[in-house]
Design a protein around this motif. Structure first.
Motif, PDB file in Angstrom:
ATOM      1  N   UNK A  43       0.824  -1.215   0.000  1.00  0.00           N
ATOM      2  CA  UNK A  43       0.000   0.000   0.000  1.00  0.00           C
ATOM      3  C   UNK A  43       0.853   1.258   0.000  1.00  0.00           C
ATOM      4  N   UNK A  44       2.021   1.208   0.652  1.00  0.00           N
ATOM      5  CA  UNK A  44       2.913   2.362   0.613  1.00  0.00           C
ATOM      6  C   UNK A  44       3.537   2.524  -0.775  1.00  0.00           C
ATOM      7  N   UNK A  45       3.721   1.418  -1.498  1.00  0.00           N
ATOM      8  CA  UNK A  45       4.284   1.499  -2.847  1.00  0.00           C
ATOM      9  C   UNK A  45       3.336   2.207  -3.815  1.00  0.00           C
ATOM     10  N   UNK A  46       2.033   2.054  -3.563  1.00  0.00           N
ATOM     11  CA  UNK A  46       1.002   2.740  -4.370  1.00  0.00           C
ATOM     12  C   UNK A  46       1.077   2.391  -5.864  1.00  0.00           C
ATOM     13  N   UNK A  73      -0.170  -1.035  -7.189  1.00  0.00           N
ATOM     14  CA  UNK A  73      -1.365  -1.804  -7.507  1.00  0.00           C
ATOM     15  C   UNK A  73      -2.434  -1.704  -6.427  1.00  0.00           C
ATOM     16  N   UNK A  74      -2.088  -1.084  -5.321  1.00  0.00           N
ATOM     17  CA  UNK A  74      -3.048  -0.834  -4.254  1.00  0.00           C
ATOM     18  C   UNK A  74      -2.497   0.298  -3.412  1.00  0.00           C
ATOM     19  N   UNK A  75      -3.310   0.874  -2.561  1.00  0.00           N
ATOM     20  CA  UNK A  75      -2.837   1.958  -1.689  1.00  0.00           C
ATOM     21  C   UNK A  75      -3.817   2.102  -0.539  1.00  0.00           C
ATOM     22  N   UNK A  76      -3.465   2.951   0.429  1.00  0.00           N
ATOM     23  CA  UNK A  76      -4.360   3.191   1.556  1.00  0.00           C
ATOM     24  C   UNK A  76      -5.618   3.923   1.102  1.00  0.00           C
ATOM     25  N   UNK A  77      -5.457   4.856   0.206  1.00  0.00           N
ATOM     26  CA  UNK A  77      -6.600   5.678  -0.211  1.00  0.00           C
ATOM     27  C   UNK A  77      -7.400   5.057  -1.347  1.00  0.00           C
ATOM     28  N   UNK A  78      -6.760   4.148  -2.105  1.00  0.00           N
ATOM     29  CA  UNK A  78      -7.453   3.502  -3.218  1.00  0.00           C
ATOM     30  C   UNK A  78      -7.117   2.012  -3.231  1.00  0.00           C
ATOM     31  N   UNK A  79      -7.566   1.291  -2.209  1.00  0.00           N
ATOM     32  CA  UNK A  79      -7.192  -0.124  -2.106  1.00  0.00           C
ATOM     33  C   UNK A  79      -7.822  -0.975  -3.194  1.00  0.00           C
ATOM     34  N   UNK A  80      -7.093  -1.992  -3.620  1.00  0.00           N
ATOM     35  CA  UNK A  80      -7.596  -2.986  -4.558  1.00  0.00           C
ATOM     36  C   UNK A  80      -7.820  -4.264  -3.765  1.00  0.00           C
ATOM     37  N   UNK A  81      -9.061  -4.565  -3.484  1.00  0.00           N
ATOM     38  CA  UNK A  81      -9.385  -5.695  -2.610  1.00  0.00           C
ATOM     39  C   UNK A  81      -8.871  -7.015  -3.178  1.00  0.00           C
ATOM     40  N   UNK A  82      -8.943  -7.170  -4.500  1.00  0.00           N
ATOM     41  CA  UNK A  82      -8.477  -8.411  -5.105  1.00  0.00           C
ATOM     42  C   UNK A  82      -6.977  -8.597  -4.954  1.00  0.00           C
ATOM     43  N   UNK A  83      -6.240  -7.542  -5.208  1.00  0.00           N
ATOM     44  CA  UNK A  83      -4.784  -7.625  -5.062  1.00  0.00           C
ATOM     45  C   UNK A  83      -4.410  -7.870  -3.600  1.00  0.00           C
ATOM     46  N   UNK A  84      -5.023  -7.112  -2.698  1.00  0.00           N
ATOM     47  CA  UNK A  84      -4.714  -7.255  -1.275  1.00  0.00           C
ATOM     48  C   UNK A  84      -4.970  -8.685  -0.807  1.00  0.00           C
ATOM     49  N   UNK A  85      -6.057  -9.259  -1.240  1.00  0.00           N
ATOM     50  CA  UNK A  85      -6.401 -10.627  -0.835  1.00  0.00           C
ATOM     51  C   UNK A  85      -5.404 -11.634  -1.405  1.00  0.00           C
ATOM     52  N   UNK A  86      -5.013 -11.445  -2.662  1.00  0.00           N
ATOM     53  CA  UNK A  86      -4.064 -12.377  -3.274  1.00  0.00           C
ATOM     54  C   UNK A  86      -2.683 -12.269  -2.637  1.00  0.00           C
TER      55      UNK A  86
END
Length: 349
Positions: free
Chosen positions: A123-126, A128-141
């Motif tokens: 999420x800090x890398x921003x 494929x996902x981030x704190x403000x715009x999370x990608x639930x699929x990526x986070x789960x994988x």
């Protein structure tokens, strides 16, 4: 950027330059000489509440910089074998490489700590996902991949085999003792972050803000109060050797602060076949000697020697316990009892 670019994560700390893989020893000495002259009361530290990886984690990862071919081959094997654990959304190669370095640096480690650190990194890398715009699929994988890899017996066996074959834990400890020695002898005021008196393989916050067992540290400090180097090294596994090193030098520093506050810094050049593996300097009535590039060093100093400054009496090693006359001394003798040396003597006259 520090979460996106990670060939060697030990370089990815605030104030660092992850694209610069080390500098000559001469640059280190020049930097310390400037600090001693201009900022002798600056703060020195190795870990903080904001460190992405603790000093002991980084000490292990530094070993990888000496074995790039072996490390690259291991990562390739793991990447191919773990393909079955990757999901449709991830993780991406950068996060997978971050995971493998995290495991090398902090092993053994609980899955929940790894998952939390990986989630923050992604999420800090921003990318494929981030704190403000999370990608639930990526986070789960990403979480699923980390947990699956840690539950994969073949992978864990391969990881532990790599650590053992290349002596990563052992050599990482040597690096860590070098860092600790430089911390308490360098130009400035050492700050030992909570818990890091012993081995502390913490990751990014909040992992590095976990409660500290002060009673355990106090008991071990009492146990080692009258110990010599042999007894201290018997506590290598539980971190007692590091605690003992810090205590030995800081006790002397409290009684004799003058050389630790010196505005002078004099590099001491070693001679012999393994001279490049020595970092040494004097600050008045203080000399520190530490190893570097410990994987390439092996276990034999050969004919490597160091010229101890003249102008006074013998040098007494706070860690090894021996006395050494000024002049040429074999590094093998200086570091026979303990992996580093801190030599002192009373002011001449």
């Amino acid at each position: 950027l520090f979460y996106r670019y990670g060939p060697l994560l030990a370089l990815n700390e605030v104030g660092g330059e992850p694209g610069t893989f080390g500098r000559p020893v001469e640059d280190f000495h020049a930097h310390c000489a400037r600090l001693a002259e201009r900022w002798p009361a600056t703060m020195l530290t190795l870990s903080t509440h904001d460190t992405k990886r603790s000093a002991d984690v980084r000490a292990r990862l530094h070993v990888l910089s000496e074995i790039p071919e072996a490390w690259g081959a291991a990562v390739t094997r793991w990447h191919e074998a773990n393909a079955r654990h990757r999901g449709r959304h991830g993780p991406d190669p950068e996060m997978e490489l971050t995971l493998y370095q995290t495991l090398v640096g902090a092993w053994p480690i609980e899955a929940d700590r790894v998952v939390a650190a990986m989630a923050k990194s992604a999420r800090e890398a921003k990318v494929l996902t981030s704190w403000t715009n999370p990608d639930a699929g990526y986070d789960a994988d990403l979480e699923s991949f980390a947990r699956a890899v840690l539950a994969d017996g073949a992978f864990v066996a391969g990881l532990e085999g790599f650590l053992a074959e290349h002596r990563i834990v052992e050599l990482g400890r040597r690096n860590a003792l070098t860092q600790a020695t430089l911390l308490v002898t360098g130009p400035g005021v050492p700050d030992v972050y909570q818990g890091t008196e012993l081995w502390e393989h913490s990751l990014v916050d909040p992992d590095n803000r976990r409660p500290v067992d002060h009673d355990r540290r106090a008991a071990l400090l009492d146990e080692l109060a009258e110990a010599g180097p042999e007894q201290a090294l018997a506590h290598l596994d539980d971190g007692g050797a590091k605690l003992w090193l810090l205590a030995q030098v800081l006790r002397h520093r409290r009684r004799h602060p003058e050389p630790f506050c010196s505005r002078h810094w004099t590099p001491l050049a070693a001679t012999g076949g393994k001279a490049e593996h020595v970092v040494a300097f004097s600050r008045g009535e203080l000399v520190a000697v530490v190893p570097r590039l410990v994987h390439g060093l092996g276990d034999d100093w050969g004919d490597t020697a160091l010229e101890l400054p003249d102008g006074g009496g013998p040098w007494r090693d706070l860690l090894g316990g021996k006395e050494h006359a000024p002049g040429a001394v074999r590094v093998a003798d200086l570091l026979a009892a303990f992996p580093t040396a801190v030599l002192v003597r009373e002011e001449p006259g």
